[in-house]
Enzyme design. Structure first.
Site, mmCIF file in Angstrom:
data_model
loop_
_atom_site.group_PDB
_atom_site.id
_atom_site.type_symbol
_atom_site.label_atom_id
_atom_site.label_comp_id
_atom_site.label_asym_id
_atom_site.label_seq_id
_atom_site.Cartn_x
_atom_site.Cartn_y
_atom_site.Cartn_z
ATOM 1 N N ARG A 253 0.828 -1.224 0.000
ATOM 2 C CA ARG A 253 0.000 0.000 0.000
ATOM 3 C C ARG A 253 0.855 1.263 0.000
ATOM 4 N NH1 ARG A 253 -5.114 -2.091 3.550
ATOM 5 N NH2 ARG A 253 -6.317 -2.671 1.705
ATOM 6 N N LYS B 9 -20.649 -16.269 -0.975
ATOM 7 C CA LYS B 9 -22.078 -16.005 -0.748
ATOM 8 C C LYS B 9 -22.780 -15.244 -1.859
ATOM 9 C CE LYS B 9 -22.003 -15.707 4.276
ATOM 10 N NZ LYS B 9 -21.890 -14.638 5.260
ATOM 11 N N GLY C 279 -9.813 -7.618 -2.648
ATOM 12 C CA GLY C 279 -10.122 -8.658 -1.668
ATOM 13 C C GLY C 279 -9.579 -10.018 -2.067
ATOM 14 N N GLY D 233 -13.855 -3.799 -0.394
ATOM 15 C CA GLY D 233 -15.210 -3.269 -0.208
ATOM 16 C C GLY D 233 -15.530 -2.179 -1.221
HETATM 17 P P1 AMP Z 1 -15.768 -13.850 -0.971
HETATM 18 O O1 AMP Z 1 -15.158 -13.205 0.232
HETATM 19 O O2 AMP Z 1 -17.254 -13.851 -0.991
HETATM 20 O O3 AMP Z 1 -15.156 -13.391 -2.282
HETATM 21 O O4 AMP Z 1 -15.438 -15.381 -0.848
HETATM 22 C C1 AMP Z 1 -14.153 -15.896 -0.825
HETATM 23 C C2 AMP Z 1 -14.191 -17.197 -0.080
HETATM 24 O O5 AMP Z 1 -15.088 -18.076 -0.731
HETATM 25 C C3 AMP Z 1 -12.865 -17.897 -0.037
HETATM 26 O O6 AMP Z 1 -12.435 -17.934 1.293
HETATM 27 C C4 AMP Z 1 -13.180 -19.286 -0.544
HETATM 28 O O7 AMP Z 1 -12.583 -20.293 0.227
HETATM 29 C C5 AMP Z 1 -14.686 -19.358 -0.415
HETATM 30 N N1 AMP Z 1 -15.247 -20.370 -1.319
HETATM 31 C C6 AMP Z 1 -15.140 -20.422 -2.649
HETATM 32 N N2 AMP Z 1 -15.727 -21.539 -3.132
HETATM 33 C C7 AMP Z 1 -16.217 -22.211 -2.075
HETATM 34 C C8 AMP Z 1 -16.929 -23.437 -1.931
HETATM 35 N N3 AMP Z 1 -17.214 -24.190 -2.981
HETATM 36 N N4 AMP Z 1 -17.278 -23.818 -0.692
HETATM 37 C C9 AMP Z 1 -16.976 -23.042 0.361
HETATM 38 N N5 AMP Z 1 -16.309 -21.866 0.297
HETATM 39 C C10 AMP Z 1 -15.930 -21.463 -0.910
#
Ligand code: AMP
Length: 397
Positions: free
Chosen positions: A39, A200, A354, A377
């Site tokens: 950064r 999610k 992220g 974010g």
């Molecule tokens: P996000 O912060 O929403 O971008 O999600 C990232 C996280 O999603 C990472 O820590 C991944 O390990 C998790 N992730 C991706 N695919 C899967 C999956 N099939 N099952 C559980 N977690 C997942």
């Protein structure tokens, strides 16, 4: 909101002026030592430009989450020391933010020197965007430059409030974020493909809704894909799923069809008998995941289909890994997307911040991408089409 009309450092005369620069020096610390100075390095382009222009520079940032008042655990002193090693000018550290020491040191500041204020979040007025506090910050300088993209989605005194009292422009880091993300959202070269992954659906609903009006194809992988596949009647075993979002997933798929947006979902998956990096894993079709198995990555056929789509894209925005990419065995799908993106030399590749940025860096593809956003974010909110107060407050061209 594309923000392509915002004034930048190039649009204002900073020669010999006192310039207040909001940087993002929120670096990870390990026992008081900087664990990663990325950064600080990213701020150098703006700071070096101001040094060359002989501006008197007041640099400001937050660091961590100090609770109440001055707490030296969150002091920016290590940042001042590192910055002094990285830039060819004198870096002076202030022992306060709006106190006597700061104003005394500003009076003694020579052109081309940097005064780094203490952690702005030592003042609770910062996060409250207190108007009097913002005015006091503004009273130090002639010009305000915001270069902290990572906090531009927050309306704080040093990110937004201060812009009411000074001519306000973006630094080069924010300018780059706008030129890639803003341009992609406003005038994308087509085909425009968005790739969404991560855990999610609920985190990405607004992104999907906003992008459905803009993209030609939406690729959905990662944990969030199972909610969509379940909405199509697929058996998803124990894969991560938000049951309360199944109807929404169905309606998003319908909306995409109405708008003529092509949606690609996984057709096969690597699944495991446990959510564990050492589980027994096998490859199965996405509609027939056995009851006791959980989806951990996209499969080979899916990788091929996604890569094919990426190969003729002209703009790609990617946010979220295709599987549990932290575990090497289940990073293959994410690697295949990064590979497909780097193989397509005709495409503007933009990585949301992220987890996707971390994955691309860890997997060694960082220098193959056109732009890796510096804000997790903030980049998500940019893609959602939300107002980013730290950018909205800057002057229009
Ligand atoms: P996000 O912060 O929403 O971008 O999600 C990232 C996280 O999603 C990472 O820590 C991944 O390990 C998790 N992730 C991706 N695919 C899967 C999956 N099939 N099952 C559980 N977690 C997942």
């Amino acid at each position: 909101m594309s923000y392509l009309n915002k004034k930048t450092l190039q649009d204002i005369d900073v020669d010999q002026k006192i310039v207040f620069v909001r940087c993002d020096f929120n670096v990870p610390l390990d026992n008081g030592t900087i664990a990663d100075d990325k950064r600080i390095i990213e701020s150098l382009k703006t700071l070096k430009y101001l040094v060359e222009k002989k501006a008197k520079i007041i640099a400001c940032s937050h660091l961590g989450r100090p609770k109440d008042g001055f707490d030296m655990e969150f002091s920016l002193k290590p940042v001042a020391d590192r910055l002094a090693k990285l830039i060819d000018t004198k870096v002076i550290m202030s022992s306060d933010v709006i106190g006597e020491d700061t104003f005394k040191k500003i009076n003694n500041l020579n052109p081309g020197e940097i005064l780094l204020l203490e952690n702005i979040r030592f003042h609770k007025e910062e996060k409250k965007n207190d108007r009097e506090f913002a005015k006091k910050l503004a009273s130090m300088a002639d010009i305000y430059v915001n270069d902290a993209f990572g906090t531009s989605h927050r309306a704080h005194a040093s990110t937004a409030g201060i812009a009411e009292f000074l001519p306000a422009v973006s630094g080069f880091l924010i300018e780059k974020e706008i030129s890639f993300m803003g341009e992609a959202l406003a005038n994308p070269k087509r085909p425009f493909v968005a790739i969404l992954g991560g855990s999610k659906v609920s985190d990405k609903i607004s992104v999907i809704e906003n992008l459905l009006d803009k993209v030609d194809t939406l690729i959905i992988g990662g944990g969030m894909a199972y909610t969509f596949n379940k909405s199509k009647g697929y058996k998803i075993g124990t894969s991560i799923c938000e049951d309360d979002k199944i109807d929404l997933a169905k309606s998003l798929l319908k909306k995409a069809a109405e708008k003529g947006v092509k949606i690609l979902l996984p057709v096969d998956n690597m699944v495991g008998d446990d959510f564990n990096p050492n589980c027994n894993a096998k490859l199965v079709d996405s509609d027939k995941i056995p009851d006791e198995y959980t989806g951990l990555d996209i499969g080979a056929k899916t990788q091929e289909i996604f890569a094919e789509e990426i190969s003729h894209a002209k703009t790609v925005i990617w946010n979220g890994p295709m599987g549990v990419a932290e575990w090497d065995r289940f990073a293959i799908g994410t690697i295949s997307i990064a590979q497909a993106l780097s193989d397509n030399k005709d495409c503007v590749s933009i990585i949301g911040g992220g987890d996707s940025a971390a994955a691309v860096e860890k997997l060694g593809f960082a220098d193959k991408m056109d732009h890796i956003s510096t804000g997790g974010g903030a980049s998500l909110e940019f893609l959602e089409g939300k107002v980013l107060p730290g950018i909205a407050a800057l002057m229009n061209k």
